[in-house]
Design an enzyme around this catalytic site. Structure first.
Site, PDB file in Angstrom:
ATOM      1  N   GLU A   1       0.836  -1.207   0.000  1.00  0.00           N
ATOM      2  CA  GLU A   1       0.000   0.000   0.000  1.00  0.00           C
ATOM      3  C   GLU A   1       0.867   1.251   0.000  1.00  0.00           C
ATOM      4  O   GLU A   1       1.867   1.321   0.740  1.00  0.00           O
ATOM      5  CB  GLU A   1      -0.890  -0.034   1.247  1.00  0.00           C
ATOM      6  N   HIS A   2       0.479   2.202  -0.834  1.00  0.00           N
ATOM      7  CA  HIS A   2       1.226   3.451  -1.009  1.00  0.00           C
ATOM      8  C   HIS A   2       2.664   3.175  -1.487  1.00  0.00           C
ATOM      9  O   HIS A   2       3.577   3.940  -1.211  1.00  0.00           O
ATOM     10  CB  HIS A   2       1.224   4.290   0.280  1.00  0.00           C
ATOM     11  N   THR A   3       2.829   2.076  -2.165  1.00  0.00           N
ATOM     12  CA  THR A   3       4.136   1.762  -2.744  1.00  0.00           C
ATOM     13  C   THR A   3       4.131   1.963  -4.251  1.00  0.00           C
ATOM     14  O   THR A   3       5.186   2.051  -4.857  1.00  0.00           O
ATOM     15  CB  THR A   3       4.524   0.288  -2.453  1.00  0.00           C
ATOM     16  N   ASP A   4       2.935   2.055  -4.867  1.00  0.00           N
ATOM     17  CA  ASP A   4       2.927   2.114  -6.344  1.00  0.00           C
ATOM     18  C   ASP A   4       3.545   3.409  -6.857  1.00  0.00           C
ATOM     19  O   ASP A   4       4.451   3.397  -7.694  1.00  0.00           O
ATOM     20  CB  ASP A   4       1.531   1.850  -6.939  1.00  0.00           C
TER      21      ASP A   4
ATOM     22  N   SER B   1     -26.208   7.301 -16.601  1.00  0.00           N
ATOM     23  CA  SER B   1     -25.653   6.478 -15.532  1.00  0.00           C
ATOM     24  C   SER B   1     -26.783   5.761 -14.806  1.00  0.00           C
ATOM     25  O   SER B   1     -27.658   6.410 -14.220  1.00  0.00           O
ATOM     26  CB  SER B   1     -24.870   7.346 -14.543  1.00  0.00           C
TER      27      SER B   1
ATOM     28  N   SER C   1     -11.810   1.019  -5.774  1.00  0.00           N
ATOM     29  CA  SER C   1     -11.416   1.501  -7.100  1.00  0.00           C
ATOM     30  C   SER C   1     -12.521   1.510  -8.141  1.00  0.00           C
ATOM     31  O   SER C   1     -12.313   1.103  -9.287  1.00  0.00           O
ATOM     32  CB  SER C   1     -10.251   0.683  -7.639  1.00  0.00           C
TER      33      SER C   1
ATOM     34  N   SER D   1     -13.529   4.146  -9.434  1.00  0.00           N
ATOM     35  CA  SER D   1     -13.164   5.155 -10.443  1.00  0.00           C
ATOM     36  C   SER D   1     -12.201   4.586 -11.488  1.00  0.00           C
ATOM     37  O   SER D   1     -12.362   4.843 -12.675  1.00  0.00           O
ATOM     38  CB  SER D   1     -12.617   6.426  -9.795  1.00  0.00           C
TER      39      SER D   1
ATOM     40  N   ASP E   1      -4.270   0.659  -9.482  1.00  0.00           N
ATOM     41  CA  ASP E   1      -5.695   0.356  -9.653  1.00  0.00           C
ATOM     42  C   ASP E   1      -6.057   0.154 -11.122  1.00  0.00           C
ATOM     43  O   ASP E   1      -6.821  -0.741 -11.480  1.00  0.00           O
ATOM     44  CB  ASP E   1      -6.555   1.504  -9.087  1.00  0.00           C
TER      45      ASP E   1
HETATM   46  C1  GLA Z   1      -5.266   4.484  -4.151  1.00  0.00           C
HETATM   47  C2  GLA Z   1      -4.492   4.862  -5.405  1.00  0.00           C
HETATM   48  C3  GLA Z   1      -3.439   3.817  -5.759  1.00  0.00           C
HETATM   49  C4  GLA Z   1      -2.560   3.485  -4.545  1.00  0.00           C
HETATM   50  C5  GLA Z   1      -3.413   3.222  -3.314  1.00  0.00           C
HETATM   51  C6  GLA Z   1      -2.589   3.082  -2.069  1.00  0.00           C
HETATM   52  O1  GLA Z   1      -6.017   3.335  -4.390  1.00  0.00           O
HETATM   53  O2  GLA Z   1      -5.376   5.022  -6.490  1.00  0.00           O
HETATM   54  O3  GLA Z   1      -2.672   4.254  -6.844  1.00  0.00           O
HETATM   55  O4  GLA Z   1      -1.625   4.487  -4.319  1.00  0.00           O
HETATM   56  O5  GLA Z   1      -4.367   4.247  -3.085  1.00  0.00           O
HETATM   57  O6  GLA Z   1      -1.777   1.964  -2.160  1.00  0.00           O
END
Ligand code: GLA
Length: 388
Positions: free
Chosen positions: A32-35, A66, A124, A126, A170
């Site tokens: 998480e928060h590594t991408d 929608s 996700s 979106s 995502d």
């Molecule tokens: C959201 C972002 C992703 C990623 C995560 C955290 O989902 O869209 O790109 O950074 O947070 O891992």
């Protein structure tokens, strides 16, 4: 469902759709928060989708219905402009805007959107929406985009139009997801590998716990974390370190004094989380789900204490997970600040684990959470339409 959606399109627009695409939401198992820090992630697609059915129009009007919002919106090509943050239509505008920037010349469309990815839940929806639009336009206007290009364009729409400086995870998983597999992705090289995740035969399930918490601050705090992590890496660059993947915890500790507590913690999360992803892949390869569970708990601790993106409702999942014999591991999934968490749970212990969470939530006076029963599903695809 497919026929129902085609019929709904027909009732709305008086003809069959020329294309029909769908794209899934995701859960992130770990990483998480590594991408955006160009490290490792291990997400899976889920069996919840956004479907986008469309046909060309001869004029420059984009007309979208929608089903989720029971609303129709239109805009004229060329008027995409900057994002007005007016809601779901921004995603369609954003995609058109990105295509215009690439020099692609598109026409107007009639389109029908349907989805069952829970909205604003950290699953996700979106990215699923963006990928479904891009996949449909790619087919409709014969743009010949490769799958990776579709993912990157979707990310660009989110970064530059919607204004969230997200990484690629995502959108990537929404394109490349595979049934019963997690994707081990190196976000720097974009090399990836499918890792089997056969939970059913181990008597396990992934429970998705939706806190119901939606934070307005999520976007600004998310962007702030990204800036802090970039700042921390810049400080390490003085010692010749170019990427978080190059550094281990011992080396990082040596740099601590010059970095300041906050930046050090942000960096420590990224460094240790990268390590956890690699360990999780080993654990899955050897079907060691107890080790997998331990890594999930550790990931949550690091996100809560070092990256500081958790909230009391997400911590509740972790706390219940620690107390329950049925739960092997639990953590927040996605950006954090609310949204959802996941827990690796023995199937037979699921009802009592859910009850424990509901009781605890009530006692703490939290909003009643919900649970989503998801399977690991396929990435984006085009469906057959009557015109094929
Ligand atoms: C959201 C972002 C992703 C990623 C995560 C955290 O989902 O869209 O790109 O950074 O947070 O891992």
């Amino acid at each position: 469902m497919e026929d129902v959606l085609v019929q709904s399109y027909r009732e709305k627009f008086g003809s069959f759709p020329e294309v029909y695409s769908s794209a899934p939401g995701r859960i992130n198992i770990i990483g998480e928060h590594t991408d955006y820090n160009l490290g490792y992630v291990l997400p899976t697609a889920i069996d919840r989708h956004v479907a986008f059915l469309a046909s060309k129009r001869s004029d420059g009007i984009v007309h979208v219905w929608s089903d989720s919002f029971k609303q129709e919106k239109r805009f004229i090509l060329g008027d995409e402009g900057e994002s007005k943050q007016t809601g779901w239509i921004d995603y369609v505008k954003g995609v058109y805007w990105v295509f215009a920037k690439q020099g692609a010349s598109l026409q107007g469309i009639n389109a029908y959107v349907w989805g069952d990815v829970p909205l604003e839940s950290g699953l996700s929806s979106s990215a699923a929406f963006e990928v479904s639009i891009i996949h449909a336009l790619n087919a409709l206007f014969r743009l010949q985009l490769a799958p990776l290009e579709m993912a990157k364009l979707a990310q660009k729409a989110e970064n530059e139009y919607v204004g969230v400086k997200c990484g690629l995870m995502d959108q990537f998983i929404s394109v490349f997801g595979k049934k019963d597999k997690a994707v081990f992705l190196d976000c720097e090289t974009l090399e990836f590998e499918y890792i089997p995740l056969y939970l059913e035969r181990e008597g396990l399930r992934i429970l998705v716990y939706d806190t119901g918490v939606r934070r307005d601050l999520a976007t600004s705090e998310y962007n702030k974390r990204r800036d802090e992590a970039t700042e921390a890496l810049k400080m390490l660059a003085d010692s010749g370190i170019q990427s978080y993947k190059e550094i281990n915890l011992a080396k990082l500790d040596e740099k601590k004094s010059g970095m300041g507590e906050t930046l050090f913690r942000r960096a420590r999360h990224v460094v240790t989380e990268n390590e956890r992803v690699k360990n999780a892949v080993c654990a899955l390869r050897s079907a060691d789900f107890f080790e997998m569970g331990r890594l999930l708990f550790q990931s949550h601790e690091s996100l809560r204490d070092d990256y500081q993106v958790s909230c009391p409702e997400l911590d509740l999942l972790y706390d219940c997970g620690k107390q329950s014999h049925a739960c092997l591991g639990a953590r927040l999934t996605g950006a954090g600040f609310g949204g959802s968490g996941i827990a690796l749970v023995q199937k037979r212990g699921l009802p009592s684990f859910k009850k424990m969470i509901l009781d605890e939530s009530r006692q703490k006076g939290f909003e009643t959470p919900s649970f989503h029963d998801v399977e690991i599903g396929e990435g984006t695809r085009l469906h057959h339409t009557c015109l094929d």
